[in-house]
Enzyme design. Sequence first.
Site, PDB file in Angstrom:
ATOM      1  N   GLU A 160      -0.718   3.725  11.817  1.00 39.37           N
ATOM      2  CA  GLU A 160       0.550   4.428  11.626  1.00 39.37           C
ATOM      3  C   GLU A 160       0.542   5.883  12.095  1.00 39.37           C
ATOM      4  OE1 GLU A 160       1.840   3.976   7.571  1.00 39.37           O
ATOM      5  OE2 GLU A 160       1.880   1.808   7.686  1.00 39.37           O
ATOM      6  N   GLU A 353       0.206  -5.013   8.118  1.00 42.94           N
ATOM      7  CA  GLU A 353       0.485  -4.648   6.717  1.00 42.94           C
ATOM      8  C   GLU A 353       1.857  -5.164   6.338  1.00 42.94           C
ATOM      9  OE1 GLU A 353       0.276  -0.496   5.562  1.00 42.94           O
ATOM     10  OE2 GLU A 353      -1.611  -0.246   6.660  1.00 42.94           O
TER      11      GLU A 353
END
Length: 438
Positions: A160, A353
Amino acid sequence: MIRRMVTNPMPQFPAGFLWGVSTSAHQIEGAADAREPSVWDVFTAEPGRVKDGSTAAVACDSYHRYPEDVALLAGLGVDAYRFSVSWPRVDSPGGLDFYDSLVDALCAAGVRPVVTLFHWDLPVALDWLERDTASRFADHVSVVAERLGDRVAKWITLNEPAEHTLLGHALGVHAPGRRLMFDALPVAHHQLLAHGLAVRALRAAGAGDIGIANSHGPTWAASEKPEDRQAAEFYDLLLNRLFSDPLLIGRYPEGIGELMPGDVEADLKVIAEPIDWYGINYYAPTRVGAPQGAEIEFGGLSLPAELPFTVREIEDRPVTDFGWPVVPEALTELLTGFAERYGDRLPPVLITENGCSYEGVDDQERIAYLDGHIRALHRAVEAGVDVRGYFVWSLLDNFEWAEGYARRFGLVHTDFETLERTPKASYAWLRDLLRAQR
Ligand code: IFM
């Protein structure tokens, strides 16, 4: 609160589909005294930075308790475990021994190691505003690949970079706590460059099966009004396309490249180095409208008034304990939209995720969330998107960054006093689902 009976059988995913769970080093390992400090150690030591005033000095103590965690993974029956290596631990004497033992234990338990090489815990001496950090990262990656490469199943360069840029450097609510607003853009560029250099370093070390874990979610305009649509487009550009376009089509969205430092054209060639798969972390869509001139609260964040958009509530949807809306079908929308946008340039996708924060060990809400999202994922597969795997965030309740220990994302409950692990209802549910998939 959502509480519904999950009764319809889960459709079957293609053979070889990879099921896993994810964690990250700073959030679970503890043993802060057995490594060099990271920017997160400095940040959490500053009063007021973490909501419950906690630090990750002990966290779940997985550094010492990893055999127990590996047994939990084996009991769950996952194919793979995604964890991160802490760069400051790798830099410490004997630091790689820990990961060596963890990887051995996973292999012995029949669980494939999936390694994230950077999940936000930057060594304190380094700074993503500096271009040199990208080369330093490539050196770090070579060291890790050299030691673990013979057993690691998949590599993830970065986790991320969008959140690390936005929360850590633009808004200052994550480490290193800078509030640079749009001056944080070089942080995005240097991380992307670091990714490309890391792909090259991994290939040079003989490692294959390389991807990245980028957070993405559909952006929904608050209304059809041009000002809302424009604001939503801008938000989508910043949080989604700024990271996926350079990686997948080798260019920045219009107007962004000229804001980036260095020889951007040359860097883009490195950034777009081919990868074997593309990882997506998905939690929720975002509804975005034109600026309203006042600071707003969103998902635990206070967003400043000077942003050219505001994040609006998604109404009529249940929310998690974190306040994030539960919208499974947005995952199908995201994946089909990605396949449409990038076409042949999109390699196979892994959901690296997906998960939710809820209290309690009888976590029926988490079961409903996961059930809905796995079905939504299946719909994307049926629609022709080449999705090869799904990882739940997270194995254990852990240190949720600026929220401290208040947000519980685990399939396994962690008692942060005794460090006792207790599998939740969702753990048994996922175990049964995985058995039925085989
Ligand atoms: O805990 C984080 C993780 O570190 C990165 N993705 C989102 C998770 C939940 O907030």
